[in-house]
Design an enzyme around this catalytic site. Structure first.
Site, PDB file in Angstrom:
ATOM      1  N   SER A 197       7.357   0.189   3.003  1.00 35.22           N
ATOM      2  CA  SER A 197       6.761  -0.838   2.162  1.00 35.22           C
ATOM      3  C   SER A 197       7.497  -2.158   2.394  1.00 35.22           C
ATOM      4  O   SER A 197       7.508  -2.662   3.514  1.00 35.22           O
ATOM      5  CB  SER A 197       6.788  -0.401   0.700  1.00 35.22           C
ATOM      6  OG  SER A 197       5.964  -1.201  -0.091  1.00 35.22           O
ATOM      7  N   ASP A 203      -4.444   2.600   1.003  1.00 37.01           N
ATOM      8  CA  ASP A 203      -3.309   1.901   0.412  1.00 37.01           C
ATOM      9  C   ASP A 203      -3.777   0.561  -0.165  1.00 37.01           C
ATOM     10  O   ASP A 203      -4.389  -0.244   0.537  1.00 37.01           O
ATOM     11  CB  ASP A 203      -2.238   1.670   1.486  1.00 37.01           C
ATOM     12  CG  ASP A 203      -0.895   1.266   0.915  1.00 37.01           C
ATOM     13  OD1 ASP A 203      -0.841   0.814  -0.237  1.00 37.01           O
ATOM     14  OD2 ASP A 203       0.107   1.404   1.645  1.00 37.01           O
ATOM     15  N   HIS A 228      -0.573   4.537  -0.669  1.00 39.08           N
ATOM     16  CA  HIS A 228       0.754   3.999  -0.402  1.00 39.08           C
ATOM     17  C   HIS A 228       1.834   5.065  -0.348  1.00 39.08           C
ATOM     18  O   HIS A 228       2.804   4.941   0.405  1.00 39.08           O
ATOM     19  CB  HIS A 228       1.098   2.977  -1.487  1.00 39.08           C
ATOM     20  CG  HIS A 228       2.251   2.090  -1.157  1.00 39.08           C
ATOM     21  ND1 HIS A 228       2.224   1.199  -0.114  1.00 39.08           N
ATOM     22  CD2 HIS A 228       3.472   1.944  -1.742  1.00 39.08           C
ATOM     23  CE1 HIS A 228       3.379   0.540  -0.064  1.00 39.08           C
ATOM     24  NE2 HIS A 228       4.151   0.979  -1.031  1.00 39.08           N
TER      25      HIS A 228
END
Length: 692
Positions: free
Chosen positions: A548, A634, A667
């Protein structure tokens, strides 16, 4: 071996502040483009072929994780009112099962769960396996039992896009009620009598912006908005005070917050403002009922003229009047506060480590102490406001997650359970260290290191260096069953606590954000140099990993210091940062401007981000081997960021670059535990292989 996929190039120019940037892969952001999904599938097929020789190793690693895990297990029950609440897992099933058990009057110690079996008399509240059915993905957005123990509010996401459908279950019958609310966000709160349920929805940019009140048993189209946030920098949250006396609505940007409360016993009253928002002032609120000579009060954790936060009290009838309870200490970052009937427990950070401080009425504060050099301690659920036992989790790089109850009167710790690690795990075979790297500006950057005791320190050991460095999120030491497969193959595992995280207090975060963001990247490169110079590893055996915002870190160091790493694993990487932050219609963008800067309106911020954004700075140069992992659904880092990055890396001649996109996840990757273990085995096998 087949040739790597080649993404088509479509001319497109992005122009801001007099800077024209060619973005020939911008088309990948359009999921409806007829070439997008075929390209992602081609990348998946190429990655599968390129890693086919690792199938045996992947199966071995998966089996190692599975063999070390007690598959049929249950959590330590937490008492709330007349019930013990817990969750458990069963061998062969992907998801948890949430249960409760009637408590005996006066029972303080939880039922024994060390054998991992289910408990006689348990009542199943929600079996996630049954909820998931044959769906490939499941995530819960809320799991919230009403204060009167009659109802359960829960919400489900079957795609990984974090859009949840909210439902209410009657716990006396086990049946779902007719209540169903689509497209909700995380979090709920109940009225005291369980007749009203409060929940969140999001705007078009996926920002939680509205709090709704739902009357149980009525259609969702009759629900009422009780709070709406128009400032696009602010995200809204809803929950209950620990006492369950108040519904708490918090709206926060990255630098500013504001809290409203509503009596849970009068759910149709108007919200009350605690203190009006002021730029740069963050605060949170909990509630304590009156007890003995102590009046009813709010507890306010805030940073008003207190960089590392202080804890204050405020009277119920004048909640903006804050009186310090724990004054500001520049050496101690106060992170959170839990209020109980007779005590307050503060979660803090000091000297780069987490800690807990207990305050009783009229007593001196007591800091809990722990023996290891690096560790993490944090509060557990603690749902019972009137408890005299405080539940906490303790772990380190070598100590499995350990559940303790702390006697709030004496501070005595009682171990209730330690995460079982099967197969003869012996922590004495491993060692952990706190060492330091020196950044280019002279700042000392902490490193947490773990390895087997027989690992040589002569540069021959392979090493995995992990980093994040954003949002004041700290990568505190944690135990991992999957990591043992690396350590037992001679790897050293290192966490670089780079600036942008919160490990050393608020200044550590401030020094790694906005116009100081480069410190995050140079800190990580300094950490890489330190582990080489100190003999832990050598460059040909050093792999970096982050996800991320930590994936942005991976992309940045790939451009900044490619010669310092053998390979990089980038999980859902935020690598097309400038393009995304320039587009206020995308999820998160406007709220992110206080983290990264506003390149849309500020030329200086644009130039600064432009200088480090990974996708914009890919050039023809030798790159380390790269494995990028993405999720099609995501909503935090959109799938096209790693896809565009890999396409551009290939176009400049980078070799051994792989992209794998989970086509049915978001995600956090696969949701089922066995699927997650296979994902871990996939990346671990690649890491082992790439360093030989």
């Amino acid at each position: 071996m087949s040739a790597a996929p080649v993404a088509k190039k479509v001319p497109f120019v992005r122009s801001f502040h007099g800077d024209d940037v060619s973005d020939e892969y911008a088309w990948l952001a359009d999921k409806d483009d007829p070439d997008t999904l075929p390209y992602l599938n081609a990348e998946n097929a190429y990655t599968a072929e390129a890693t086919a020789h690792l199938e045996g190793l992947r199966e071995t690693l998966f089996d190692e994780i599975k063999r070390r895990t007690q598959e049929t297990d249950l959590s330590v029950p937490s008492r709330k009112g007349d019930w013990w609440y817990f969750s458990r897992t069963e061998e062969g099933k992907q998801y948890g099962i949430h249960c409760r058990l009637a408590a005996d009057p006066g029972q303080i110690a939880p039922p024994d769960t060390k054998d991992g079996a289910s408990l006689p008399g348990e009542v199943i509240l929600l079996d996630e396996n049954a909820v998931a059915g044959d769906k490939a993905f499941l995530s819960l957005g809320t799991f919230d039992v009403s204060p009167d123990d009659r109802l359960l509010a829960y919400s489900t996401d079957f795609a990984g896009d974090e859009r949840f459908t909210l439902r209410v279950k009657d716990l006396s019958t086990g049946e779902d009620l007719a209540d169903e609310v689509p497209n909700t966000s995380y979090g709920t709160a109940w009225s005291s009598d369980g007749t009203e349920l409060f929940y969140l929805t999001v705007d078009d940019a996926w920002r939680p912006d509205k709090v709704w009140r739902h009357t149980v048993g009525t259609p969702a189209d009759q629900d009422t908005v009780i709070f709406s946030e128009s400032d696009e920098r602010f995200w809204v949250g809803v929950g209950s005070s620990r006492s369950e006396a108040y519904v708490v609505v918090q709206t926060s940007s990255k630098t500013t917050s504001e809290v409203h409360v509503l009596s849970a016993g009068a759910p149709r009253d108007e919200l009350r403002l605690i203190a009006a928002r002021r730029d740069g002032v963050e605060y949170s609120v909990d509630h304590q009922a009156a007890a003995g000579a102590r009046p009813e009060r709010f507890l306010i954790l805030h940073n008003d003229n207190a960089e590392n936060f202080e804890l204050a009290t405020a009277p119920i009838d004048d909640p903006a009047d804050w009186t310090p309870l724990i004054p500001h200490d520049p050496a101690v970052r106060l992170s959170d506060v839990d209020a109980f009937a007779g005590h307050v427990v503060v979660h803090l950070r000091k000297d780069g480590l987490t800690g807990l401080r207990v305050l009783g009425d009229g007593e001196s504060p007591r800091d809990l102490s722990f023996p290891e050099a690096v560790y993490t301690v944090e509060p557990a659920g603690n749902p019972d406001y009137r408890t005299t036992q405080f539940r906490l989790h303790y772990t380190s790089l070598v100590t499995p997650d350990s559940v303790f109850d702390c006697d709030l009167e004496t501070g005595e710790l009682t171990l209730r359970k330690q995460q079982p690690v099967l197969g003869g795990y012996d922590p004495e075979q491993y060692q952990q260290f706190r060492e330091w790297a020196t950044a280019p500006d002279g700042t000392k950057v902490p490193l947490s290191i773990v390895a087997r005791k027989d690992t040589p320190r002569d540069g021959t050991a392979p090493c995995l260096l992990y980093g994040y460095g954003a949002y004041e999120i700290s990568m505190d030491p944690w135990f991992s069953v999957a990591r043992l497969s690396l350590l037992d193959r001679g790897f050293v595992f290192v966490v670089a606590h780079v600036r942008g995280g919160g490990e050393l207090g608020r200044h550590w975060y401030d020094d790694g954000k906005l116009m100081h963001k480069m410190n995050t990247f140079t800190d990580f490169v300094a950490a890489a140099h330190a582990v080489v110079e100190s003999g832990w590893t050598s460059v040909p055996r050093l792999v970096a990993r982050g996800g991320s915002a930590g994936g942005l870190l991976m992309g940045a160091i790939a451009n900044l210091a490619p010669e310092s790493f053998r390979a990089i694993v980038a999980d859902v990487p935020f690598v097309d940062a400038l393009t995304s932050i320039l587009d206020p219609s995308l999820p998160l963008t406007v709220t992110e401007w206080e983290e990264w800067g506003d390149p849309l309106h500020d030329p200086e911020a644009y130039a600064y981000i432009r200088a480090y954004a990974p996708y914009d700075n890919v050039e023809e140069r030798p790159y380390p081997a790269i494995l990028a992992l993405a999720g099609l659904n995501d909503t935090r880092v959109l799938y096209h960021e790693p896809a565009k990055w890999v396409a551009r890396l290939r176009a400049v001649g980078a070799e051994n670059v792989l992209l794998r996109t989970e086509m049915g996840a978001g995600h956090s990757g696969p949701s089922g535990r066995y699927d997650a273990w296979r994902e871990a085995a996939f990346a671990t096998a690649w890491i082992i292989d790439v360093v030989g």
